[in-house]
Design a protein around this motif. Structure first.
Motif, short mmCIF file in Angstrom:
data_model
loop_
_atom_site.label_atom_id
_atom_site.label_comp_id
_atom_site.label_asym_id
_atom_site.label_seq_id
_atom_site.Cartn_x
_atom_site.Cartn_y
_atom_site.Cartn_z
N GLY A 1 0.79 -1.23 0.00
CA GLY A 1 0.00 0.00 0.00
C GLY A 1 0.82 1.27 0.00
O GLY A 1 0.31 2.34 0.33
N SER A 2 2.10 1.17 -0.37
CA SER A 2 2.94 2.39 -0.38
C SER A 2 3.09 2.97 -1.79
O SER A 2 3.90 3.86 -2.01
N GLY A 3 2.32 2.45 -2.75
CA GLY A 3 2.33 3.03 -4.11
C GLY A 3 3.42 2.51 -5.01
O GLY A 3 3.74 3.13 -6.03
N LYS A 4 4.00 1.34 -4.67
CA LYS A 4 5.12 0.80 -5.49
C LYS A 4 4.67 0.50 -6.92
O LYS A 4 5.35 0.84 -7.87
N THR A 5 3.50 -0.15 -7.04
CA THR A 5 3.01 -0.53 -8.38
C THR A 5 2.75 0.71 -9.23
O THR A 5 3.09 0.74 -10.42
N THR A 6 2.17 1.76 -8.61
CA THR A 6 1.92 3.01 -9.34
C THR A 6 3.23 3.62 -9.85
O THR A 6 3.31 4.11 -10.97
N THR A 7 4.27 3.56 -9.00
CA THR A 7 5.58 4.09 -9.40
C THR A 7 6.14 3.28 -10.57
O THR A 7 6.69 3.85 -11.53
N LEU A 8 6.01 1.95 -10.51
CA LEU A 8 6.50 1.11 -11.61
C LEU A 8 5.78 1.42 -12.92
O LEU A 8 6.41 1.50 -13.98
N TYR A 9 4.45 1.58 -12.84
CA TYR A 9 3.69 1.92 -14.05
C TYR A 9 4.11 3.31 -14.57
O TYR A 9 4.20 3.53 -15.78
N GLY A 10 4.35 4.24 -13.64
CA GLY A 10 4.84 5.56 -14.04
C GLY A 10 6.18 5.47 -14.75
O GLY A 10 6.43 6.16 -15.74
N ALA A 11 7.05 4.58 -14.22
CA ALA A 11 8.37 4.38 -14.85
C ALA A 11 8.22 3.78 -16.24
O ALA A 11 8.89 4.20 -17.19
N ILE A 12 7.35 2.77 -16.37
CA ILE A 12 7.10 2.14 -17.69
C ILE A 12 6.57 3.18 -18.68
O ILE A 12 6.99 3.24 -19.84
N ASN A 13 5.63 4.02 -18.20
CA ASN A 13 5.08 5.07 -19.07
C ASN A 13 6.18 6.03 -19.54
O ASN A 13 6.15 6.52 -20.67
N ALA A 14 7.13 6.30 -18.64
CA ALA A 14 8.20 7.26 -18.96
C ALA A 14 9.19 6.70 -19.98
O ALA A 14 9.79 7.46 -20.74
N ILE A 15 9.40 5.37 -19.99
CA ILE A 15 10.46 4.80 -20.83
C ILE A 15 9.93 4.00 -22.02
O ILE A 15 10.71 3.58 -22.87
N LYS A 16 8.60 3.77 -22.09
CA LYS A 16 8.11 2.91 -23.18
C LYS A 16 8.30 3.60 -24.53
O LYS A 16 8.14 4.82 -24.66
N ASP A 17 8.67 2.79 -25.49
CA ASP A 17 8.98 3.29 -26.83
C ASP A 17 8.64 2.19 -27.82
O ASP A 17 8.82 1.01 -27.52
N VAL A 18 8.18 2.59 -28.99
CA VAL A 18 7.81 1.60 -30.01
C VAL A 18 9.01 0.75 -30.43
O VAL A 18 8.86 -0.38 -30.91
N LYS A 19 10.22 1.24 -30.22
CA LYS A 19 11.43 0.49 -30.61
C LYS A 19 11.76 -0.62 -29.62
O LYS A 19 12.57 -1.49 -29.90
N ASP A 20 11.17 -0.55 -28.43
CA ASP A 20 11.49 -1.54 -27.39
C ASP A 20 10.34 -2.51 -27.16
O ASP A 20 9.16 -2.13 -27.23
N LYS A 21 10.71 -3.75 -26.86
CA LYS A 21 9.70 -4.73 -26.43
C LYS A 21 9.73 -4.75 -24.91
O LYS A 21 10.74 -5.07 -24.29
N ILE A 22 8.59 -4.38 -24.31
CA ILE A 22 8.47 -4.36 -22.84
C ILE A 22 7.48 -5.44 -22.43
O ILE A 22 6.36 -5.50 -22.94
N ILE A 23 7.90 -6.30 -21.52
CA ILE A 23 7.02 -7.36 -21.01
C ILE A 23 6.95 -7.24 -19.49
O ILE A 23 7.97 -7.02 -18.82
N THR A 24 5.74 -7.37 -18.94
CA THR A 24 5.57 -7.35 -17.49
C THR A 24 5.05 -8.71 -17.03
O THR A 24 4.34 -9.39 -17.77
N VAL A 25 5.41 -9.09 -15.81
CA VAL A 25 4.84 -10.29 -15.19
C VAL A 25 4.30 -9.85 -13.83
O VAL A 25 5.04 -9.35 -12.99
N GLU A 26 2.98 -10.00 -13.65
CA GLU A 26 2.31 -9.42 -12.49
C GLU A 26 1.35 -10.42 -11.84
O GLU A 26 0.87 -11.34 -12.48
N ASP A 27 1.06 -10.18 -10.57
CA ASP A 27 0.10 -11.01 -9.85
C ASP A 27 -0.70 -10.12 -8.88
O ASP A 27 -0.28 -9.89 -7.76
#
Length: 579
Positions: free
Chosen positions: A343-369
């Motif tokens: 509940g400290s917002g870790k997942t939100t920070t990770l999604y924010g990081a992914i949003n900041a670095i995602k690019d059509v040139k890169d393949k980004i894969i997540t594994v979540e539960d």
């Protein structure tokens, strides 16, 4: 407050010299009972006895007692008063109201007389009054119970009003509850689950109430005498609805149906999810059921799809943390960890990081539960341990998918951590979370999990530790007086004559003094020197000293800075970040 101080002066409990001493202290202190006690100008027991006596004499009321001072504990005064009057003191926050009894009485009468009936037996009815001296109120409530005498009890007036306001929400949905009961008597419970529009209306009201309040979770719980609904707002639970016990079975069954759970299974925990459009916004609800002593506990996690688009700079990170973290996630390979409790917002920070670095040139894969938010342009894998797809299994397959960047929802075991490190060392950027209290502890945790120190030092780029703190409500923000011992404790972090703030409590924040949350954080960048220290097996204390020399700002320091800026209170920083 002025009236009480004048009475104390008249009765020689205080002297004018005592008041002058308080005002001439450095810094000057407000004239409050708490400050008088703290400065040993009046004994705590003397203050309590004086106030109880004045309430008995009718010079002040319990209502006025609530407002005299933020720092003075009035509960001993109320308990003493209850003992002298021969009535029961009840802490309403720890007491379950019998809703069947409560619903027998007209709500307008209870609101008028600030009374709450809490328990009925064969001989009497126990009723809490905010003012135990209001004879008119007692006579009026007694007339509602012609066959049984009422037993008077008292509670904090603030608690009585809070519970009445909360129960007022039940009054507004009285007709819906009546329709549900009608359906229950006319149909089998299965038909109510499947067809009842009343139960769907009730669920809609519960969800709307939670979303209006900005809640992150909704708790629907079966109690011994009632069914309660609570919302987690800004990290704190608060009660929103209280129903009679008979409403719980159809309510829980309908929620289970929405989430595709087995409504007949009440002995095992279950998990599911469903979607709903509320106020033209799309929400996902993650449902979890757990068997309890009196039925089940149903918890709905509210997943707002708009929050996935949050930018890192909007999370409340300080300038130095943002700069360090942004730099770390742009490195081509290595591990970046986000740590903190649930509940400290870790997942939100990770999604924010992914949003900041995602690019059509890169393949980004997540594994979540589980996969909490669905994002465009990236491949998301849902863990299913019961079919043999755990974090480590998914990671092995992901590495054969030619990824550039990988996000792991959580590193839970050595196997997952080892694969993540191998991925980082073979040219992938890995983002993940770990449960540790601070950034430097993440290094020792990785070593404790059995990973060789040279692998940890070679793969780590940066570690961010974070917490969520409540922000002061802007509508009731006021300056706060901080005790001398606290200022002394914080002296190394403070400028000359610091000013702190607090929320006084108002309708906008429901009396809490807080509205909304933001992040406090610390970012440890793994420099060449720190990397060598990790490989050499340096202690946590040695790494802490080195990090400080490199300009590392702790989470507590970040929080103190936010308190100085007026975003939050010192109490909140101590509650959340003091280790």
């Amino acid at each position: 407050m002025v009236k009480i101080i004048e009475m104390m002066l008249d009765e020689k409990i205080l002297t004018k010299a005592d008041i002058s001493e308080l005002l001439n202290s450095n810094p000057p202190k407000k004239i409050t009972i708490a400050n008088l006690i703290q400065e040993h100008l009046i004994e705590k027991s003397a203050a309590e006895n004086f106030l109880a006596k004045k309430i008995r004499m009718g010079k002040i009321t319990l209502e006025q007692l609530e407002h005299i001072d933020d720092g003075f504990d009035i509960i001993p005064v109320i308990k003493d008063l209850a003992k002298e009057l021969g009535v029961t003191y009840i802490d309403l926050d720890d007491y379950e109201i019998d809703m069947h009894l409560f619903l027998k009485l007209p709500f307008a009468q209870l609101m008028k007389y600030h009374a709450i009936p809490v328990e009925e037996n064969e001989l009497s009815v126990t009723v809490i009054f905010a003012d135990p001296f209001d004879i008119e109120a007692q006579d009026a409530i007694q007339r509602l119970f012609p066959k049984k005498p009422i037993v008077i009890a008292i509670a904090r007036p603030k608690q009585v009003m809070q519970h009445l306001q909360r129960l007022e929400a039940n009054e507004s949905i009285k007709n819906i509850i009546a329709d549900i009961r009608k359906d229950l008597t006319q149909n089998s419970i299965d038909n109510v689950r499947e067809e009842s529009s009343a139960i769907l209306k009730l669920i809609d009201i519960i969800l709307k109430s939670a979303i209006y309040a900005g809640a992150s979770d909704v708790h629907i719980e079966a109690m011994e005498k009632s069914c309660i609904v609570r919302e987690r707002v800004d990290g704190m639970l608060r009660q929103s609805f209280t129903f009679d016990k008979d409403i719980f079975p159809p309510l829980s069954s309908r929620v289970k149906l929405l989430a595709n759970l087995d409504i007949a299974e009440k002995r095992k925990p279950q998990d599911g999810r469903f979607g709903a459009i509320i106020n033209n916004r799309e929400f996902d609800f993650r449902a979890s059921s757990l068997p309890t002593l009196f039925g089940e506990s149903i918890v709905l996690r509210i997943l707002d799809k708009t929050k996935v688009m949050i930018k890192l700079e909007e999370t409340g990170m300080s300038a130095i943390s943002y700069e360090r973290f942004s730099k770390a996630i742009k490195v081509p390979y290595g591990i970046v960890l986000v740590t903190g409790p649930t509940g400290s917002g870790k997942t939100t920070t990770l999604y924010g990081a992914i949003n900041a670095i995602k690019d059509v040139k890169d393949k980004i894969i997540t594994v979540e539960d589980p996969v909490e938010y669905q994002m465009n342009g990236i491949q998301q894998v849902q863990v299913h341990a019961h079919v043999g797809l755990g974090f480590s299994d998914a990671l092995r397959s992901i590495l054969r998918q030619d990824p550039d960047k990988i996000m792991i929802g959580e590193i839970r075991d050595q196997e997952t951590l080892r694969i993540a490190i191998q991925a980082a060392l073979t040219g992938h950027l890995v983002l993940s979370t770990l449960h540790t209290n601070d950034a430097i502890s993440a290094v020792t945790r990785m070593l404790d999990m059995g990973i060789e120190s040279y692998l940890v030092s070679g793969s780590l780029i940066a570690i961010q530790a974070q917490r969520l703190i409540r922000k002061i409500c802007p509508h009731c923000k006021t300056t706060a007086e901080i005790p001398e011992n606290v200022l002394k404790d914080l002296a190394q972090y403070l400028p000359q004559n610091p000013i702190f703030y607090k929320g006084a409590g108002c309708k906008e924040c429901r009396g809490t003094g807080y509205a909304g949350r933001e992040m406090i954080s610390e970012v440890l960048t793994i420099s060449e020197k720190l990397s060598r220290m990790i490989a050499a097996g340096a202690s946590k204390e040695e790494m802490t000293i080195q990090a400080a020399e490199e300009g590392f700002v702790t989470m507590f320091e970040d929080g103190i800075q936010k308190a100085l800026e007026g975003n939050t209170s010192i109490e909140e920083i101590y509650r959340v970040a003091r280790l």
